[in-house]
Design a protein around this motif. Structure first.
Motif, PDB file in Angstrom:
ATOM      1  N   GLU A  20       3.705   9.672   2.200  1.00 38.01           N
ATOM      2  CA  GLU A  20       4.296  10.499   1.147  1.00 38.01           C
ATOM      3  C   GLU A  20       3.404  10.453  -0.079  1.00 38.01           C
ATOM      4  O   GLU A  20       2.615   9.537  -0.264  1.00 38.01           O
ATOM      5  CB  GLU A  20       5.699  10.013   0.789  1.00 38.01           C
ATOM      6  CG  GLU A  20       6.725  10.263   1.876  1.00 38.01           C
ATOM      7  CD  GLU A  20       8.120   9.928   1.417  1.00 38.01           C
ATOM      8  OE1 GLU A  20       8.520  10.408   0.343  1.00 38.01           O
ATOM      9  OE2 GLU A  20       8.811   9.186   2.136  1.00 38.01           O
ATOM     10  N   THR A  21       3.546  11.462  -0.924  1.00 37.80           N
ATOM     11  CA  THR A  21       2.752  11.526  -2.142  1.00 37.80           C
ATOM     12  C   THR A  21       3.540  10.922  -3.293  1.00 37.80           C
ATOM     13  O   THR A  21       4.650  11.343  -3.579  1.00 37.80           O
ATOM     14  CB  THR A  21       2.395  12.984  -2.482  1.00 37.80           C
ATOM     15  OG1 THR A  21       1.700  13.547  -1.370  1.00 37.80           O
ATOM     16  CG2 THR A  21       1.524  13.054  -3.729  1.00 37.80           C
ATOM     17  N   ARG A  68       9.582   2.951  -7.391  1.00 38.71           N
ATOM     18  CA  ARG A  68      10.242   2.730  -6.101  1.00 38.71           C
ATOM     19  C   ARG A  68       9.294   3.116  -4.976  1.00 38.71           C
ATOM     20  O   ARG A  68       8.620   4.146  -5.044  1.00 38.71           O
ATOM     21  CB  ARG A  68      11.523   3.557  -6.005  1.00 38.71           C
ATOM     22  CG  ARG A  68      12.580   3.133  -7.010  1.00 38.71           C
ATOM     23  CD  ARG A  68      13.760   4.062  -6.976  1.00 38.71           C
ATOM     24  NE  ARG A  68      13.373   5.359  -7.527  1.00 38.71           N
ATOM     25  CZ  ARG A  68      14.183   6.138  -8.226  1.00 38.71           C
ATOM     26  NH1 ARG A  68      15.421   5.787  -8.448  1.00 38.71           N
ATOM     27  NH2 ARG A  68      13.753   7.294  -8.697  1.00 38.71           N
ATOM     28  N   PRO A  69       9.236   2.294  -3.924  1.00 41.48           N
ATOM     29  CA  PRO A  69       8.337   2.614  -2.805  1.00 41.48           C
ATOM     30  C   PRO A  69       8.797   3.849  -2.049  1.00 41.48           C
ATOM     31  O   PRO A  69       9.990   4.061  -1.844  1.00 41.48           O
ATOM     32  CB  PRO A  69       8.395   1.366  -1.924  1.00 41.48           C
ATOM     33  CG  PRO A  69       9.575   0.589  -2.361  1.00 41.48           C
ATOM     34  CD  PRO A  69       9.944   1.037  -3.730  1.00 41.48           C
ATOM     35  N   LEU A  70       7.831   4.647  -1.677  1.00 39.65           N
ATOM     36  CA  LEU A  70       8.066   5.820  -0.843  1.00 39.65           C
ATOM     37  C   LEU A  70       7.573   5.493   0.559  1.00 39.65           C
ATOM     38  O   LEU A  70       6.923   4.464   0.780  1.00 39.65           O
ATOM     39  CB  LEU A  70       7.304   7.025  -1.406  1.00 39.65           C
ATOM     40  CG  LEU A  70       7.668   7.443  -2.834  1.00 39.65           C
ATOM     41  CD1 LEU A  70       6.698   8.509  -3.340  1.00 39.65           C
ATOM     42  CD2 LEU A  70       9.100   7.949  -2.888  1.00 39.65           C
ATOM     43  N   GLY A  71       7.816   6.376   1.488  1.00 38.79           N
ATOM     44  CA  GLY A  71       7.344   6.162   2.850  1.00 38.79           C
ATOM     45  C   GLY A  71       5.831   6.333   2.943  1.00 38.79           C
ATOM     46  O   GLY A  71       5.213   7.036   2.135  1.00 38.79           O
ATOM     47  N   TYR A  72       5.231   5.653   3.922  1.00 39.55           N
ATOM     48  CA  TYR A  72       3.796   5.824   4.157  1.00 39.55           C
ATOM     49  C   TYR A  72       3.507   7.300   4.401  1.00 39.55           C
ATOM     50  O   TYR A  72       4.270   7.980   5.070  1.00 39.55           O
ATOM     51  CB  TYR A  72       3.337   5.005   5.367  1.00 39.55           C
ATOM     52  CG  TYR A  72       3.350   3.519   5.115  1.00 39.55           C
ATOM     53  CD1 TYR A  72       2.361   2.929   4.334  1.00 39.55           C
ATOM     54  CD2 TYR A  72       4.343   2.708   5.644  1.00 39.55           C
ATOM     55  CE1 TYR A  72       2.368   1.569   4.082  1.00 39.55           C
ATOM     56  CE2 TYR A  72       4.356   1.346   5.399  1.00 39.55           C
ATOM     57  CZ  TYR A  72       3.364   0.780   4.618  1.00 39.55           C
ATOM     58  OH  TYR A  72       3.376  -0.554   4.376  1.00 39.55           O
ATOM     59  N   ALA A 120       0.815  -1.217   0.000  1.00 35.13           N
ATOM     60  CA  ALA A 120       0.000   0.000   0.000  1.00 35.13           C
ATOM     61  C   ALA A 120       0.848   1.267   0.000  1.00 35.13           C
ATOM     62  O   ALA A 120       0.304   2.363  -0.052  1.00 35.13           O
ATOM     63  CB  ALA A 120      -0.923   0.003   1.218  1.00 35.13           C
ATOM     64  N   ARG A 121       2.164   1.115   0.069  1.00 36.39           N
ATOM     65  CA  ARG A 121       3.018   2.300   0.077  1.00 36.39           C
ATOM     66  C   ARG A 121       2.939   3.011  -1.272  1.00 36.39           C
ATOM     67  O   ARG A 121       2.867   2.373  -2.321  1.00 36.39           O
ATOM     68  CB  ARG A 121       4.457   1.901   0.361  1.00 36.39           C
ATOM     69  CG  ARG A 121       4.655   1.471   1.797  1.00 36.39           C
ATOM     70  CD  ARG A 121       6.027   0.880   2.030  1.00 36.39           C
ATOM     71  NE  ARG A 121       7.095   1.797   1.676  1.00 36.39           N
ATOM     72  CZ  ARG A 121       8.373   1.453   1.731  1.00 36.39           C
ATOM     73  NH1 ARG A 121       8.743   0.253   2.098  1.00 36.39           N
ATOM     74  NH2 ARG A 121       9.299   2.330   1.396  1.00 36.39           N
ATOM     75  N   PRO A 122       2.966   4.334  -1.238  1.00 41.93           N
ATOM     76  CA  PRO A 122       3.003   5.065  -2.510  1.00 41.93           C
ATOM     77  C   PRO A 122       4.312   4.790  -3.231  1.00 41.93           C
ATOM     78  O   PRO A 122       5.308   4.384  -2.616  1.00 41.93           O
ATOM     79  CB  PRO A 122       2.892   6.527  -2.075  1.00 41.93           C
ATOM     80  CG  PRO A 122       3.330   6.547  -0.656  1.00 41.93           C
ATOM     81  CD  PRO A 122       3.022   5.202  -0.077  1.00 41.93           C
TER      82      PRO A 122
END
Length: 195
Positions: A33-34, A27-31, A19-21
């Motif tokens: 983050e947009t 590449r996954p961003l932090g929960y 579910a991470r953006p």
């Protein structure tokens, strides 16, 4: 689906889903983050529309999303076309690896892509220039393997201009900046000009 650090994200069926953006290169961003808007997991798109959409995504610097579009068609393609779509998706993943700075991964994916596309060279479905794209993928792999690390940005710029689909009068994939004389600009002639 709710993402929580330390727990595995799951969909309503209990399948693992992240579910991470994500950024434009997947590449996954932090929960919290947009990121870029994700594509639907159950995406269904007709082949010709998928080619145009994937091309637009590549031209927009989003080869990871282009791979997802092409992969969606690959999953439902008839047996005789499945490897074509696999090769197209692998090409987009090669561009993704190239943009992320993973030259080894990019070269490997471009080689796989070329291998999957070459059998379709004589009679390509949906106007895909399988012969030209296969040659282009092999050439990119060769150049990546020869290029020094400081040439990576130039390779990414060249790779991002590749044309996936062709129609009447289009022979080879093109490069928008004209750095590759062997490959002509094909966007307008292929009906893929940006609107």
């Amino acid at each position: 689906m709710e993402g929580k650090p330390g727990l595995r994200d799951r969909d309503v069926r209990g399948r693992a889903r992240n579910a991470r953006p994500r950024d434009a290169l997947g590449r996954p961003l932090g929960y919290g983050e947009t990121g870029v808007d994700p594509l639907p997991v159950d995406l269904v798109v007709p082949p010709v529309e998928a080619l145009a959409w994937a091309q637009h995504l590549i031209e927009s610097g989003r080869p990871f999303q282009a791979h997802e579009v092409l992969e969606a068609v690959w999953k439902v393609a008839p047996d005789g076309q499945r490897e074509l779509w696999r090769g197209l998706a692998q090409f987009a993943v090669g561009l993704t690896h190239l943009a992320r700075g993973n030259d080894v991964g990019a070269a490997a994916l471009f080689r796989r892509s070329a291998d999957h596309l070459v059998p379709y060279a004589a009679a390509p479905p949906h106007g895909v220039n399988a012969a030209g794209l296969s040659r282009w993928a092999a050439m990119l792999a060769d150049e990546i393997e020869r290029a020094a690390a400081n040439d990576r940005s130039q390779m990414a710029a060249v790779g991002a201009s590749v044309i996936l689909a062709v129609s009447d009068g289009c022979v080879d994939p093109g490069v928008r900046d004209g750095r590759r004389a062997a490959f002509q600009e094909a966007r307008v002639g292929c009906g893929l000009a940006a609107g």
